[in-house]
Scaffold this motif. Structure first.
Motif, PDB file in Angstrom:
ATOM      1  N   LEU A  63       1.053  -1.326   0.101  1.00 14.02           N
ATOM      2  CA  LEU A  63       0.170   0.168   0.093  1.00 14.02           C
ATOM      3  C   LEU A  63       0.893   1.254  -0.034  1.00 14.02           C
ATOM      4  CD1 LEU A  63      -2.906   0.943   0.427  1.00 14.02           C
ATOM      5  CD2 LEU A  63      -2.764   0.803   2.612  1.00 14.02           C
ATOM      6  N   VAL A  64       0.762   2.168  -0.826  1.00 12.69           N
ATOM      7  CA  VAL A  64       1.582   3.343  -0.884  1.00 12.69           C
ATOM      8  C   VAL A  64       0.780   4.606  -0.478  1.00 12.69           C
ATOM      9  CG1 VAL A  64       2.664   4.834  -2.488  1.00 12.69           C
ATOM     10  CG2 VAL A  64       2.877   2.437  -3.077  1.00 12.69           C
ATOM     11  N   THR A  65      -0.431   4.767  -0.876  1.00 12.78           N
ATOM     12  CA  THR A  65      -1.118   5.733  -0.426  1.00 12.78           C
ATOM     13  C   THR A  65      -2.720   5.989  -0.648  1.00 12.78           C
ATOM     14  OG1 THR A  65      -1.288   8.385  -0.937  1.00 12.78           O
ATOM     15  CG2 THR A  65      -1.030   7.069  -2.742  1.00 12.78           C
ATOM     16  N   GLY A  66      -3.295   6.888  -0.109  1.00 11.72           N
ATOM     17  CA  GLY A  66      -4.824   6.664  -0.185  1.00 11.72           C
ATOM     18  C   GLY A  66      -5.323   8.131  -0.256  1.00 11.72           C
ATOM     19  N   PRO A  67      -6.427   8.802  -0.981  1.00  7.51           N
ATOM     20  CA  PRO A  67      -6.774  10.110  -1.147  1.00  7.51           C
ATOM     21  C   PRO A  67      -6.920  10.753   0.389  1.00  7.51           C
ATOM     22  CG  PRO A  67      -8.567   8.485  -1.484  1.00  7.51           C
ATOM     23  CD  PRO A  67      -7.429   7.554  -1.317  1.00  7.51           C
ATOM     24  N   ILE A  68      -7.444  10.130   1.300  1.00  2.00           N
ATOM     25  CA  ILE A  68      -7.719  10.720   2.724  1.00  2.00           C
ATOM     26  C   ILE A  68      -6.413  11.036   3.289  1.00  2.00           C
ATOM     27  CG2 ILE A  68      -8.884  10.696   4.852  1.00  2.00           C
ATOM     28  CD1 ILE A  68     -11.109   9.021   3.387  1.00  2.00           C
ATOM     29  N   SER A  69      -5.537   9.897   3.394  1.00  2.00           N
ATOM     30  CA  SER A  69      -4.182   9.993   4.087  1.00  2.00           C
ATOM     31  C   SER A  69      -3.380  11.178   3.261  1.00  2.00           C
ATOM     32  CB  SER A  69      -3.373   8.910   3.858  1.00  2.00           C
ATOM     33  OG  SER A  69      -1.985   8.841   4.267  1.00  2.00           O
ATOM     34  N   ASP A  70      -3.489  11.267   1.941  1.00  3.48           N
ATOM     35  CA  ASP A  70      -2.842  12.330   1.152  1.00  3.48           C
ATOM     36  C   ASP A  70      -3.315  13.740   1.513  1.00  3.48           C
ATOM     37  OD1 ASP A  70      -1.456  10.342  -0.353  1.00  3.48           O
ATOM     38  OD2 ASP A  70      -2.713  10.435  -2.261  1.00  3.48           O
ATOM     39  N   ALA A  71      -4.532  13.884   1.885  1.00  4.46           N
ATOM     40  CA  ALA A  71      -5.337  15.286   2.275  1.00  4.46           C
ATOM     41  C   ALA A  71      -4.451  15.491   3.547  1.00  4.46           C
ATOM     42  CB  ALA A  71      -6.641  15.097   2.176  1.00  4.46           C
ATOM     43  N   LEU A  72      -4.351  14.541   4.371  1.00  2.00           N
ATOM     44  CA  LEU A  72      -3.758  14.792   5.661  1.00  2.00           C
ATOM     45  C   LEU A  72      -2.365  15.237   5.731  1.00  2.00           C
ATOM     46  CD1 LEU A  72      -5.499  12.176   7.764  1.00  2.00           C
ATOM     47  CD2 LEU A  72      -6.144  14.495   7.741  1.00  2.00           C
ATOM     48  N   LYS A  73      -1.771  14.451   4.644  1.00  2.00           N
ATOM     49  CA  LYS A  73      -0.031  14.700   4.450  1.00  2.00           C
ATOM     50  C   LYS A  73      -0.138  16.033   3.888  1.00  2.00           C
ATOM     51  CE  LYS A  73       1.864  11.040   3.223  1.00  2.00           C
ATOM     52  NZ  LYS A  73       2.268  10.149   2.080  1.00  2.00           N
ATOM     53  N   ALA A  74      -0.935  16.369   3.100  1.00  2.00           N
ATOM     54  CA  ALA A  74      -0.691  17.823   2.421  1.00  2.00           C
ATOM     55  C   ALA A  74      -0.763  18.942   3.409  1.00  2.00           C
ATOM     56  CB  ALA A  74      -1.565  18.098   1.282  1.00  2.00           C
ATOM     57  N   ARG A  75      -1.740  18.598   4.718  1.00  3.04           N
ATOM     58  CA  ARG A  75      -1.575  19.578   5.728  1.00  3.04           C
ATOM     59  C   ARG A  75      -0.603  19.417   6.845  1.00  3.04           C
ATOM     60  NH1 ARG A  75      -8.083  20.005   7.033  1.00  3.04           N
ATOM     61  NH2 ARG A  75      -8.692  20.859   5.232  1.00  3.04           N
ATOM     62  N   GLY A  76       0.123  18.549   6.215  1.00  2.00           N
ATOM     63  CA  GLY A  76       1.391  18.211   7.503  1.00  2.00           C
ATOM     64  C   GLY A  76       1.093  17.481   8.648  1.00  2.00           C
ATOM     65  N   LEU A  77      -0.157  16.943   8.532  1.00  2.00           N
ATOM     66  CA  LEU A  77      -0.656  16.298   9.939  1.00  2.00           C
ATOM     67  C   LEU A  77       0.126  14.700   9.873  1.00  2.00           C
ATOM     68  CD1 LEU A  77      -4.430  17.369   9.710  1.00  2.00           C
ATOM     69  CD2 LEU A  77      -2.518  17.964  11.291  1.00  2.00           C
ATOM     70  N   PRO A  78       0.493  14.519  11.150  1.00  2.00           N
ATOM     71  CA  PRO A  78       1.255  13.276  11.303  1.00  2.00           C
ATOM     72  C   PRO A  78       0.410  12.082  11.293  1.00  2.00           C
ATOM     73  CG  PRO A  78       1.692  14.726  12.853  1.00  2.00           C
ATOM     74  CD  PRO A  78       0.828  15.323  11.947  1.00  2.00           C
ATOM     75  N   HIS A  79       0.496  11.196  10.745  1.00  3.20           N
ATOM     76  CA  HIS A  79      -0.385   9.698  10.704  1.00  3.20           C
ATOM     77  C   HIS A  79       0.326   8.643   9.928  1.00  3.20           C
ATOM     78  CE1 HIS A  79      -1.377  11.477   6.881  1.00  3.20           C
ATOM     79  NE2 HIS A  79      -1.580  10.379   6.325  1.00  3.20           N
ATOM     80  N   GLU A  80      -0.533   7.306   9.920  1.00  7.86           N
ATOM     81  CA  GLU A  80       0.154   6.274   9.259  1.00  7.86           C
ATOM     82  C   GLU A  80      -1.112   5.681   8.833  1.00  7.86           C
ATOM     83  OE1 GLU A  80       2.069   2.154  10.313  1.00  7.86           O
ATOM     84  OE2 GLU A  80       2.394   3.687  11.901  1.00  7.86           O
ATOM     85  N   LEU A  81      -1.023   5.510   7.440  1.00  8.74           N
ATOM     86  CA  LEU A  81      -1.873   4.682   6.646  1.00  8.74           C
ATOM     87  C   LEU A  81      -1.598   3.316   6.896  1.00  8.74           C
ATOM     88  CD1 LEU A  81      -4.427   4.524   4.784  1.00  8.74           C
ATOM     89  CD2 LEU A  81      -2.781   4.580   2.963  1.00  8.74           C
ATOM     90  N   THR A  82      -2.504   2.489   7.795  1.00 10.74           N
ATOM     91  CA  THR A  82      -2.086   1.131   7.854  1.00 10.74           C
ATOM     92  C   THR A  82      -2.890   0.090   7.173  1.00 10.74           C
ATOM     93  OG1 THR A  82      -3.964   0.906   9.570  1.00 10.74           O
ATOM     94  CG2 THR A  82      -1.897   1.920  10.470  1.00 10.74           C
TER      95      THR A  82
END
Length: 176
Positions: free
Chosen positions: A18-37
């Protein structure tokens, strides 16, 4: 959701990463730390968030239209392992045939399970967080009325924890 196929040189087997997802990408664009599991069986993104970042991530998702907390629950990874709080969010709208959904998981230490309350973002968290507190002992900091909701007020322990020992006898006081 993008997937990347990789092949191991040693055994020749193919694995999907798994590389990416649209919601995870949106959070990443805002600089919010998280992990797509990963994804669940319905292809809903499952995102891991540290407790100190939960409110920032929750606010960002709310601002992006995730206006409905469909479910919040506590869970126990097993005796000696961490506890967790899970949030299933949906982006409801009048024209949505299959509204976007996301699942947020926050893992907490068993000896001090504290996480900020999302009550002030989604009021539906009120009784759901109280139930998780009552059954697992998870402290939702900032919740306006974090008291037992199912068990008697004087109950000792957290009955849904996997290491809970059921008392041999519990006296119901003032039951008559």
């Amino acid at each position: 959701m993008e997937e990347q196929t990789t092949q191991s040189a040693a055994d020749g087997q193919t694995a999907i990463e798994l590389v990416t997802g649209p919601i995870s990408d949106a959070l990443k664009a805002r600089g919010l730390p998280h992990e797509l599991t990963g994804l669940d069986n319905r292809k809903i993104e499952i995102i891991k968030v540290e407790p100190e970042h939960l409110i920032a991530v929750a606010r960002a998702l709310y601002d992006d239209g995730f206006n409905y907390l469909a479910c919040q629950c506590g869970f126990d990874e097993g005796p000696g392992d961490s506890l967790g709080s899970m949030y299933h969010l949906t982006k409801l709208s009048d024209s949505a045939d299959r509204p976007p959904e996301v699942r947020i998981k926050v893992f907490l230490p068993r000896d001090n399970p504290r996480v900020p309350s999302v009550y002030w973002i989604w009021k539906t968290a009120d009784w759901q967080e109280r139930e998780s507190f009552d059954m697992y002992g998870i402290i939702y900091e900032g919740h306006p009325n974090l008291i037992r909701i199912l068990m008697p007020e004087d109950w000792v322990g957290w009955p849904m924890r996997k290491d809970y020992v059921t008392p041999d006898f519990y006296e119901l006081q003032d039951a008559y």
